[in-house]
Design a protein around this motif. Structure first.
Motif, PDB file in Angstrom:
ATOM      1  N   TYR A 182       0.835  -1.201   0.000  1.00 58.67           N
ATOM      2  CA  TYR A 182       0.000   0.000   0.000  1.00 58.67           C
ATOM      3  C   TYR A 182       0.873   1.256   0.000  1.00 58.67           C
ATOM      4  O   TYR A 182       0.640   2.192  -0.775  1.00 58.67           O
ATOM      5  CB  TYR A 182      -0.924   0.000   1.215  1.00 58.67           C
ATOM      6  N   ILE A 183       1.889   1.283   0.862  1.00 61.31           N
ATOM      7  CA  ILE A 183       2.789   2.436   0.933  1.00 61.31           C
ATOM      8  C   ILE A 183       3.496   2.654  -0.401  1.00 61.31           C
ATOM      9  O   ILE A 183       3.696   3.787  -0.843  1.00 61.31           O
ATOM     10  CB  ILE A 183       3.822   2.248   2.067  1.00 61.31           C
ATOM     11  N   LEU A 184       3.841   1.548  -1.067  1.00 63.63           N
ATOM     12  CA  LEU A 184       4.557   1.644  -2.336  1.00 63.63           C
ATOM     13  C   LEU A 184       3.639   1.991  -3.504  1.00 63.63           C
ATOM     14  O   LEU A 184       4.105   2.128  -4.635  1.00 63.63           O
ATOM     15  CB  LEU A 184       5.291   0.333  -2.617  1.00 63.63           C
ATOM     16  N   GLY A 185       2.327   2.106  -3.252  1.00 67.98           N
ATOM     17  CA  GLY A 185       1.423   2.569  -4.293  1.00 67.98           C
ATOM     18  C   GLY A 185       0.574   1.514  -4.959  1.00 67.98           C
ATOM     19  O   GLY A 185      -0.072   1.790  -5.981  1.00 67.98           O
ATOM     20  N   ALA A 186       0.543   0.296  -4.426  1.00 68.84           N
ATOM     21  CA  ALA A 186      -0.256  -0.774  -5.030  1.00 68.84           C
ATOM     22  C   ALA A 186      -1.743  -0.453  -4.941  1.00 68.84           C
ATOM     23  O   ALA A 186      -2.195   0.288  -4.065  1.00 68.84           O
ATOM     24  CB  ALA A 186       0.037  -2.108  -4.340  1.00 68.84           C
ATOM     25  N   GLU A 187      -2.522  -1.032  -5.861  1.00 67.36           N
ATOM     26  CA  GLU A 187      -3.976  -0.816  -5.881  1.00 67.36           C
ATOM     27  C   GLU A 187      -4.646  -1.664  -4.799  1.00 67.36           C
ATOM     28  O   GLU A 187      -5.279  -2.680  -5.070  1.00 67.36           O
ATOM     29  CB  GLU A 187      -4.539  -1.168  -7.261  1.00 67.36           C
ATOM     30  N   THR A 188      -4.496  -1.245  -3.577  1.00 69.79           N
ATOM     31  CA  THR A 188      -5.102  -1.931  -2.438  1.00 69.79           C
ATOM     32  C   THR A 188      -5.472  -0.889  -1.398  1.00 69.79           C
ATOM     33  O   THR A 188      -5.175   0.297  -1.569  1.00 69.79           O
ATOM     34  CB  THR A 188      -4.129  -2.971  -1.841  1.00 69.79           C
ATOM     35  N   THR A 189      -6.128  -1.296  -0.327  1.00 69.28           N
ATOM     36  CA  THR A 189      -6.510  -0.359   0.729  1.00 69.28           C
ATOM     37  C   THR A 189      -6.078  -0.910   2.088  1.00 69.28           C
ATOM     38  O   THR A 189      -5.901  -2.115   2.252  1.00 69.28           O
ATOM     39  CB  THR A 189      -8.038  -0.128   0.757  1.00 69.28           C
ATOM     40  N   VAL A 190      -5.943  -0.010   3.042  1.00 65.45           N
ATOM     41  CA  VAL A 190      -5.609  -0.417   4.404  1.00 65.45           C
ATOM     42  C   VAL A 190      -6.750  -1.255   4.985  1.00 65.45           C
ATOM     43  O   VAL A 190      -6.520  -2.263   5.661  1.00 65.45           O
ATOM     44  CB  VAL A 190      -5.353   0.818   5.294  1.00 65.45           C
ATOM     45  N   GLU A 191      -7.974  -0.845   4.695  1.00 70.37           N
ATOM     46  CA  GLU A 191      -9.131  -1.558   5.230  1.00 70.37           C
ATOM     47  C   GLU A 191      -9.157  -3.017   4.774  1.00 70.37           C
ATOM     48  O   GLU A 191      -9.371  -3.931   5.581  1.00 70.37           O
ATOM     49  CB  GLU A 191     -10.430  -0.866   4.801  1.00 70.37           C
ATOM     50  N   SER A 192      -8.925  -3.261   3.485  1.00 69.98           N
ATOM     51  CA  SER A 192      -8.950  -4.638   2.984  1.00 69.98           C
ATOM     52  C   SER A 192      -7.842  -5.476   3.611  1.00 69.98           C
ATOM     53  O   SER A 192      -8.040  -6.655   3.914  1.00 69.98           O
ATOM     54  CB  SER A 192      -8.815  -4.648   1.459  1.00 69.98           C
ATOM     55  N   ALA A 193      -6.668  -4.862   3.836  1.00 67.53           N
ATOM     56  CA  ALA A 193      -5.552  -5.580   4.443  1.00 67.53           C
ATOM     57  C   ALA A 193      -5.873  -5.979   5.883  1.00 67.53           C
ATOM     58  O   ALA A 193      -5.648  -7.125   6.298  1.00 67.53           O
ATOM     59  CB  ALA A 193      -4.291  -4.720   4.402  1.00 67.53           C
TER      60      ALA A 193
END
Length: 318
Positions: free
Chosen positions: A45-56
């Motif tokens: 996420y920090i590196l810019g991937a298409e994901t969210t903190v919530e999903s993680a």
């Protein structure tokens, strides 16, 4: 900065893993993979991937619930089939075994990790801009003007004479006209870096947020254990009753964990990061006029003649 992020994540991951190894040993081995996945997702996420903190975070608690239920709440379970495990995962969001702690963890991490994500992307963009302009192609007119400035005096035997400052600036500004057009955007970029660095160092500090992961998970597990009987009754209705040995020792597995000393150690270990951020931003602020003044930088030093009345103006010695 990226090395600092990775260092902080690695430190926080080790601390979280140690929580299971010390307080929840019955599930420590099985919890290792979900913990690893959580911090991998945060890093991406920090590196810019298409994901969210919530999903993680929610994916982590989905994986954690079957372990907490079978190893701590009902340690007598002997047969935890794939279907039963999947049922526990799917019902986690509906029965909310971890109370408000999972949502609080999402909120706290999202606030600090967003700025870290933006800063990481901004730094990558800055590197791309620098690398692109470093290898800017020179036009034929520019090459011709540079040769004329540097070598035409040699035709008159003036091998030691150097260009006049004004002449050099005219040539360089012509060569770098396209690059100097980046000035306004570069100034805005530096301001953005300053804003993001200040956001990270503000109330939602990255180090504090990462430190809080261990405590949030611990509180969430304790909450689930304390509500074990109600959770078991609900799970039995939804997923059925698994095979169990006689006796239930869930209450003996509640082990509160003290955080103060370790949190203090963690914060002290990375206390210099904010200082490094400030040093970096101060350095970047000094480069605010980099693209506007690049011609002046190139025409400074040994390239031109300074403090002398004799120099080459493109046509003659003056």
């Amino acid at each position: 900065f990226l090395e600092a992020f990775e260092s902080l994540l690695h430190f926080a991951e080790n601390r979280t893993s140690s929580l299971f190894e010390t307080a929840y040993r019955p599930m420590a081995k099985e919890a290792a993979e979900p913990v690893k996945e959580l911090f991998t997702d945060i890093s991406l996420y920090i590196l810019g991937a298409e994901t969210t903190v919530e999903s993680a975070v929610l994916r982590f608690f989905d994986s954690l619930f079957p372990l907490v239920y079978s190893r701590l709440i009902n340690p007598g379970i002997t047969d935890l089939s794939e279907d039963y495990t999947e049922c526990l995962r799917l019902t986690r969001q509906d029965i909310n075994p971890f109370g408000h702690y999972s949502k609080n963890m999402v909120t706290e991490l999202s606030k600090s990790l967003w700025a870290s994500r933006m800063l990481s992307q901004a730094l990558s963009l800055g590197i791309e801009v620098i690398n692109t302009t470093e290898h800017v192609a020179l036009t034929k007119e520019c090459s011709k003007a540079l040769v004329k400035m540097q070598y035409c005096p040699h035709c008159q035997g003036l091998t030691l004479i150097r260009p006049c400052v004004g002449y050099c600036l005219n040539v360089m500004r012509g060569c770098l006209a396209s690059v100097s057009e980046l000035d306004a955007q570069w100034r805005e970029y530096i301001s953005t870096l300053e804003y993001l660095a200040n956001e990270i160092a503000a109330s939602h500090d990255l180090e504090i947020a990462l430190t809080g992961i261990r405590n949030s998970i611990n509180e969430a597990i304790l909450h689930a254990q304390l509500n074990g009987p109600q959770l078991s009754a609900t799970v039995d209705k939804v997923c059925g009753q698994p095979k169990q040995q006689e006796g239930n020792l869930s209450s003996d597995n509640i082990v509160p964990v003290k955080e103060a000393t370790e949190v203090q150690t963690f914060v002290m270990a990375h206390a210099s990061l904010n200082n490094k951020r400030r040093e970096f931003i101060n350095y970047m602020k000094r480069s605010r006029t980099f693209y506007a003044s690049i011609a002046e930088r190139l025409c400074d030093g040994d390239l031109v003649m300074r403090d002398s009345s004799t120099c080459w103006n493109g046509e003659d010695v003056v």
